[in-house]
Design a protein around this motif. Structure first.
Motif, mmCIF file in Angstrom:
data_model
loop_
_atom_site.group_PDB
_atom_site.id
_atom_site.type_symbol
_atom_site.label_atom_id
_atom_site.label_comp_id
_atom_site.label_asym_id
_atom_site.label_seq_id
_atom_site.Cartn_x
_atom_site.Cartn_y
_atom_site.Cartn_z
ATOM 1 N N ALA A 1 3.970 25.579 10.452
ATOM 2 C CA ALA A 1 2.866 26.542 10.348
ATOM 3 C C ALA A 1 3.356 27.862 9.760
ATOM 4 C CB ALA A 1 2.244 26.757 11.724
ATOM 5 N N GLU A 2 4.525 28.303 10.214
ATOM 6 C CA GLU A 2 5.108 29.539 9.678
ATOM 7 C C GLU A 2 5.413 29.383 8.192
ATOM 8 O OE1 GLU A 2 9.071 32.362 10.293
ATOM 9 O OE2 GLU A 2 8.631 30.786 11.766
ATOM 10 N N TYR A 3 5.944 28.212 7.816
ATOM 11 C CA TYR A 3 6.240 27.952 6.400
ATOM 12 C C TYR A 3 4.963 27.998 5.568
ATOM 13 C CZ TYR A 3 7.054 25.215 2.185
ATOM 14 O OH TYR A 3 7.090 24.781 0.890
ATOM 15 N N GLU A 4 3.917 27.324 6.035
ATOM 16 C CA GLU A 4 2.654 27.305 5.287
ATOM 17 C C GLU A 4 2.083 28.713 5.141
ATOM 18 O OE1 GLU A 4 1.134 24.894 3.597
ATOM 19 O OE2 GLU A 4 2.807 23.563 4.103
ATOM 20 N N LYS A 5 2.185 29.485 6.216
ATOM 21 C CA LYS A 5 1.680 30.864 6.193
ATOM 22 C C LYS A 5 2.456 31.703 5.172
ATOM 23 C CE LYS A 5 1.410 34.787 9.310
ATOM 24 N NZ LYS A 5 1.717 35.251 10.663
ATOM 25 N N LYS A 6 3.793 31.607 5.209
ATOM 26 C CA LYS A 6 4.617 32.391 4.284
ATOM 27 C C LYS A 6 4.472 31.898 2.846
ATOM 28 C CE LYS A 6 7.967 34.348 7.384
ATOM 29 N NZ LYS A 6 9.333 34.783 7.538
ATOM 30 N N ARG A 7 4.363 30.592 2.665
ATOM 31 C CA ARG A 7 4.200 30.047 1.316
ATOM 32 C C ARG A 7 2.862 30.488 0.727
ATOM 33 N NH1 ARG A 7 1.666 26.195 -1.072
ATOM 34 N NH2 ARG A 7 0.939 25.185 0.814
ATOM 35 N N SER A 8 1.819 30.423 1.552
ATOM 36 C CA SER A 8 0.494 30.839 1.092
ATOM 37 C C SER A 8 0.486 32.331 0.738
ATOM 38 C CB SER A 8 -0.533 30.543 2.175
ATOM 39 O OG SER A 8 -1.794 31.004 1.812
ATOM 40 N N ALA A 9 1.103 33.134 1.596
ATOM 41 C CA ALA A 9 1.180 34.577 1.332
ATOM 42 C C ALA A 9 1.990 34.838 0.068
ATOM 43 C CB ALA A 9 1.799 35.294 2.522
ATOM 44 N N LEU B 1 4.521 40.874 -7.034
ATOM 45 C CA LEU B 1 5.946 41.100 -6.770
ATOM 46 C C LEU B 1 6.734 41.123 -8.074
ATOM 47 C CD1 LEU B 1 6.337 38.663 -3.754
ATOM 48 C CD2 LEU B 1 6.104 41.150 -3.644
ATOM 49 N N ILE B 2 7.796 41.934 -8.061
ATOM 50 C CA ILE B 2 8.629 42.027 -9.264
ATOM 51 C C ILE B 2 10.109 41.925 -8.873
ATOM 52 C CG2 ILE B 2 7.015 43.375 -10.659
ATOM 53 C CD1 ILE B 2 8.585 45.877 -9.817
ATOM 54 N N GLY B 3 10.901 41.429 -9.782
ATOM 55 C CA GLY B 3 12.355 41.409 -9.671
ATOM 56 C C GLY B 3 12.900 40.868 -8.370
ATOM 57 N N ASP B 4 13.638 41.757 -7.674
ATOM 58 C CA ASP B 4 14.322 41.374 -6.445
ATOM 59 C C ASP B 4 13.349 40.996 -5.325
ATOM 60 O OD1 ASP B 4 16.789 41.737 -7.581
ATOM 61 O OD2 ASP B 4 17.055 43.786 -6.798
ATOM 62 N N GLN B 5 12.206 41.647 -5.269
ATOM 63 C CA GLN B 5 11.206 41.320 -4.249
ATOM 64 C C GLN B 5 10.735 39.878 -4.412
ATOM 65 O OE1 GLN B 5 8.205 44.265 -4.992
ATOM 66 N NE2 GLN B 5 8.959 45.620 -3.358
ATOM 67 N N LEU B 6 10.480 39.494 -5.650
ATOM 68 C CA LEU B 6 10.022 38.121 -5.940
ATOM 69 C C LEU B 6 11.085 37.114 -5.540
ATOM 70 C CD1 LEU B 6 7.872 36.291 -7.281
ATOM 71 C CD2 LEU B 6 9.149 36.563 -9.410
ATOM 72 N N LYS B 7 12.325 37.380 -5.934
ATOM 73 C CA LYS B 7 13.412 36.457 -5.605
ATOM 74 C C LYS B 7 13.646 36.382 -4.093
ATOM 75 C CE LYS B 7 15.855 36.955 -9.964
ATOM 76 N NZ LYS B 7 17.047 37.451 -10.655
ATOM 77 N N LEU B 8 13.574 37.540 -3.426
ATOM 78 C CA LEU B 8 13.788 37.588 -1.983
ATOM 79 C C LEU B 8 12.720 36.783 -1.232
ATOM 80 C CD1 LEU B 8 15.485 38.822 0.338
ATOM 81 C CD2 LEU B 8 13.840 40.706 0.370
ATOM 82 N N ARG B 9 11.457 36.997 -1.586
ATOM 83 C CA ARG B 9 10.370 36.266 -0.918
ATOM 84 C C ARG B 9 10.420 34.774 -1.235
ATOM 85 N NH1 ARG B 9 5.702 39.387 0.343
ATOM 86 N NH2 ARG B 9 4.833 37.430 1.072
ATOM 87 N N GLU B 10 10.763 34.441 -2.477
ATOM 88 C CA GLU B 10 10.870 33.028 -2.859
ATOM 89 C C GLU B 10 12.015 32.371 -2.095
ATOM 90 O OE1 GLU B 10 10.728 30.393 -6.942
ATOM 91 O OE2 GLU B 10 11.712 32.362 -7.009
ATOM 92 N N LYS B 11 13.137 33.063 -1.964
ATOM 93 C CA LYS B 11 14.282 32.543 -1.220
ATOM 94 C C LYS B 11 13.934 32.359 0.258
ATOM 95 C CE LYS B 11 19.185 33.510 -0.218
ATOM 96 N NZ LYS B 11 19.146 32.730 0.972
ATOM 97 N N GLU B 12 13.181 33.295 0.797
ATOM 98 C CA GLU B 12 12.758 33.219 2.198
ATOM 99 C C GLU B 12 11.915 31.961 2.440
ATOM 100 O OE1 GLU B 12 9.801 35.945 4.803
ATOM 101 O OE2 GLU B 12 11.381 37.062 3.756
ATOM 102 N N VAL B 13 10.985 31.689 1.545
ATOM 103 C CA VAL B 13 10.131 30.497 1.662
ATOM 104 C C VAL B 13 10.957 29.230 1.485
ATOM 105 C CG1 VAL B 13 8.211 29.243 0.587
ATOM 106 C CG2 VAL B 13 8.016 31.698 0.965
ATOM 107 N N MET B 14 11.854 29.223 0.521
ATOM 108 C CA MET B 14 12.693 28.052 0.260
ATOM 109 C C MET B 14 13.638 27.784 1.436
ATOM 110 S SD MET B 14 11.574 26.927 -2.498
ATOM 111 C CE MET B 14 12.642 25.889 -3.416
ATOM 112 N N ASP B 15 14.184 28.850 2.019
ATOM 113 C CA ASP B 15 15.074 28.691 3.181
ATOM 114 C C ASP B 15 14.316 28.106 4.375
ATOM 115 O OD1 ASP B 15 17.249 29.633 1.795
ATOM 116 O OD2 ASP B 15 17.184 31.665 2.659
ATOM 117 N N LEU B 16 13.106 28.552 4.558
ATOM 118 C CA LEU B 16 12.289 28.027 5.651
ATOM 119 C C LEU B 16 11.977 26.544 5.431
ATOM 120 C CD1 LEU B 16 11.113 28.972 8.291
ATOM 121 C CD2 LEU B 16 9.064 29.713 7.089
ATOM 122 N N ASP B 17 11.678 26.181 4.189
ATOM 123 C CA ASP B 17 11.432 24.773 3.862
ATOM 124 C C ASP B 17 12.691 23.936 4.104
ATOM 125 O OD1 ASP B 17 9.955 22.537 2.781
ATOM 126 O OD2 ASP B 17 11.116 22.783 0.928
#
Length: 179
Positions: free
Chosen positions: A62-70, A78-94
């Motif tokens: 549920a947390e993964y779906e919530k973060k992925r959807s967000a 999002l730009i640059g490092d923010q985009l990579k950071l959030r994408e990494k966060e979602v990928m790590d959760l997966d």
């Protein structure tokens, strides 16, 4: 005289064959396990642990779906490092979900190991009871009809499940009385 020798030989072979015939018995170990109160208690504890792990996994998903959807909704902002950071966060959760699923629910996961540890002592007790019963009843072969043995027909006199269960329950009540 030849007929007498032939008849005597056939008679001797039949008598010898009958005396060396193996008695066969059948036991249903799953039925025995289902009737043992200690096994039911241990299985209930295991099922409780499995339910806890499933709940944890559902919360992670549920947390993964919530973060992925967000992340998908905010991706364009999002730009640059923010985009990579959030994408990494979602990928790590997966990745965490997949690892947890594999470690706990996989073929060699914690559930398989716990189930094996749960069943092993009871299998040892059943084995000893079957051995005692087979020696007592002079059985040469004992089949377990719960383990993929296709028993098409079985007369009640060859089913020794109740006798094995009696041995197990007598041993259990005897131990309880001593304590």
């Amino acid at each position: 005289m030849k007929n007498f020798k032939t008849i005597f030989t056939v008679f001797f072979l039949i008598c010898f064959g009958i005396s060396n015939a193996q008695k066969v018995g059948v036991v249903d170990t799953q039925a025995i396990l289902d009737k043992l109160p200690q096994y039911k208690e241990a299985e209930a504890r295991l099922n409780s642990q499995i339910d806890t792990w499933q709940t944890d996994l559902q919360n992670l998903q549920a947390e993964y779906e919530k973060k992925r959807s967000a992340f998908e909704n905010e991706k364009v902002l999002l730009i640059g490092d923010q985009l990579k950071l959030r994408e990494k966060e979602v990928m790590d959760l997966d990745k965490n979900i997949k690892t947890t699923t594999s470690l706990r629910f996989g073929t060699n996961g914690e559930i398989s190991k716990l189930r094996a540890n749960l069943v092993q002592p009871f299998q040892d007790q059943i084995w000893n009871a079957i051995k005692t019963m087979s020696e007592k009843n002079g059985l040469g072969i004992v089949l377990d009809k719960s383990n993929d043995v296709n028993v098409i027909f079985l007369q009640k006199r060859f089913d020794y499940t109740d006798k094995v269960l009696d041995i197990l329950l007598k041993g259990t009540t005897g131990k309880e009385k001593k304590n």
